[in-house]
Design a protein around this motif. Structure first.
Motif, mmCIF file in Angstrom:
data_model
loop_
_atom_site.group_PDB
_atom_site.id
_atom_site.type_symbol
_atom_site.label_atom_id
_atom_site.label_comp_id
_atom_site.label_asym_id
_atom_site.label_seq_id
_atom_site.Cartn_x
_atom_site.Cartn_y
_atom_site.Cartn_z
ATOM 1 N N UNK A 117 0.820 -1.215 0.000
ATOM 2 C CA UNK A 117 0.000 0.000 0.000
ATOM 3 C C UNK A 117 0.858 1.271 0.000
ATOM 4 N N UNK A 118 2.160 1.143 0.267
ATOM 5 C CA UNK A 118 3.055 2.303 0.276
ATOM 6 C C UNK A 118 3.869 2.443 -1.010
ATOM 7 N N UNK A 119 3.604 1.633 -2.005
ATOM 8 C CA UNK A 119 4.446 1.661 -3.209
ATOM 9 C C UNK A 119 4.387 3.006 -3.930
ATOM 10 N N UNK A 120 3.263 3.714 -3.896
ATOM 11 C CA UNK A 120 3.189 5.033 -4.535
ATOM 12 C C UNK A 120 4.042 6.051 -3.780
ATOM 13 N N UNK A 121 4.085 5.938 -2.472
ATOM 14 C CA UNK A 121 4.954 6.809 -1.678
ATOM 15 C C UNK A 121 6.405 6.617 -2.106
ATOM 16 N N UNK A 122 6.852 5.377 -2.173
ATOM 17 C CA UNK A 122 8.232 5.111 -2.576
ATOM 18 C C UNK A 122 8.481 5.480 -4.037
ATOM 19 N N UNK A 123 7.485 5.297 -4.883
ATOM 20 C CA UNK A 123 7.621 5.678 -6.286
ATOM 21 C C UNK A 123 7.842 7.186 -6.426
ATOM 22 N N UNK A 124 7.333 7.966 -5.487
ATOM 23 C CA UNK A 124 7.525 9.419 -5.545
ATOM 24 C C UNK A 124 8.998 9.802 -5.397
ATOM 25 N N UNK A 125 9.821 8.900 -4.898
ATOM 26 C CA UNK A 125 11.267 9.119 -4.796
ATOM 27 C C UNK A 125 12.016 8.547 -5.994
ATOM 28 N N UNK A 126 11.297 7.857 -6.866
ATOM 29 C CA UNK A 126 11.910 7.252 -8.037
ATOM 30 C C UNK A 126 12.068 5.745 -7.960
ATOM 31 N N UNK A 127 11.640 5.130 -6.860
ATOM 32 C CA UNK A 127 11.695 3.676 -6.768
ATOM 33 C C UNK A 127 10.776 3.071 -7.814
ATOM 34 N N UNK A 128 11.209 1.945 -8.391
ATOM 35 C CA UNK A 128 10.361 1.211 -9.322
ATOM 36 C C UNK A 128 10.153 -0.205 -8.796
ATOM 37 N N UNK A 129 8.966 -0.731 -9.043
ATOM 38 C CA UNK A 129 8.656 -2.092 -8.597
ATOM 39 C C UNK A 129 9.541 -3.079 -9.340
ATOM 40 N N UNK A 130 10.073 -4.037 -8.591
ATOM 41 C CA UNK A 130 11.036 -4.982 -9.163
ATOM 42 C C UNK A 130 10.696 -6.425 -8.808
ATOM 43 N N UNK A 131 9.441 -6.663 -8.455
ATOM 44 C CA UNK A 131 9.001 -8.036 -8.182
ATOM 45 C C UNK A 131 7.485 -8.076 -8.294
ATOM 46 N N UNK A 132 6.984 -9.270 -8.327
ATOM 47 C CA UNK A 132 5.546 -9.460 -8.192
ATOM 48 C C UNK A 132 5.205 -9.258 -6.713
ATOM 49 N N UNK A 133 3.992 -8.844 -6.396
ATOM 50 C CA UNK A 133 3.590 -8.746 -4.996
ATOM 51 C C UNK A 133 3.698 -10.108 -4.304
#
Length: 153
Positions: A117-133
């Protein structure tokens, strides 16, 4: 209130107690997550936290060197006490942790295991998803990675 950053050997017994207390309060009691908090990584980590005027920890994370959790450096045990949420403390703390990794340790990248649920928060810093949930201790997570090579000075 002031931010502190210390390695394990620099922590006082009182600081270590307060850190473990805050982690237990947020992850075990609030999130009802039974997990092994004492995982042997604290001794090799840097601990970043914010205390209020009475010395109570308001926000905390640990910064892990490359090779400890992942081949990249990592940030974990990220928490903000419930009473302090919505005040921008998580953003300020993450900015400091990333700045430290990019400039003091000169790490090329950082990998995290984010609560989903926090992935958008981290994405705001430039993090990108790198796995399946995936489920970790009964909570949905996703691995995320951030390239620090162009992190601002």
């Amino acid at each position: 209130m002031g931010w502190k950053i210390k390695n394990f050997e620099e922590l006082t017994r009182s600081e270590l107690y307060k850190i473990l207390e805050a982690r237990s309060e947020v992850f075990v009691l609030e999130q009802e997550c039974a997990y092994q908090d004492i995982d042997g990584k604290d001794q090799k980590a840097l601990h970043l936290w914010l205390e209020d005027i009475s010395g109570e920890i308001q926000a905390y994370c640990r910064i892990l060197p490359a090779g400890l959790s992942y081949s990249e450096a990592s940030i974990g045990r990220v928490l903000v006490r419930e009473s302090q949420r919505g005040k921008g403390l998580a953003q300020k703390m993450l900015e400091q942790a990333l700045d430290f990794l990019a400039h003091a340790w000169r790490e090329p990248a950082v990998r995290i295991e984010a609560q989903y649920y926090l992935r958008k928060f981290y994405a705001s810093f430039g993090f990108i998803e790198d796995s399946e949930p995936f489920l970790e201790d009964g909570i949905k997570h996703v691995e995320m990675i951030l390239d620090l090579k162009d992190f601002p000075s």
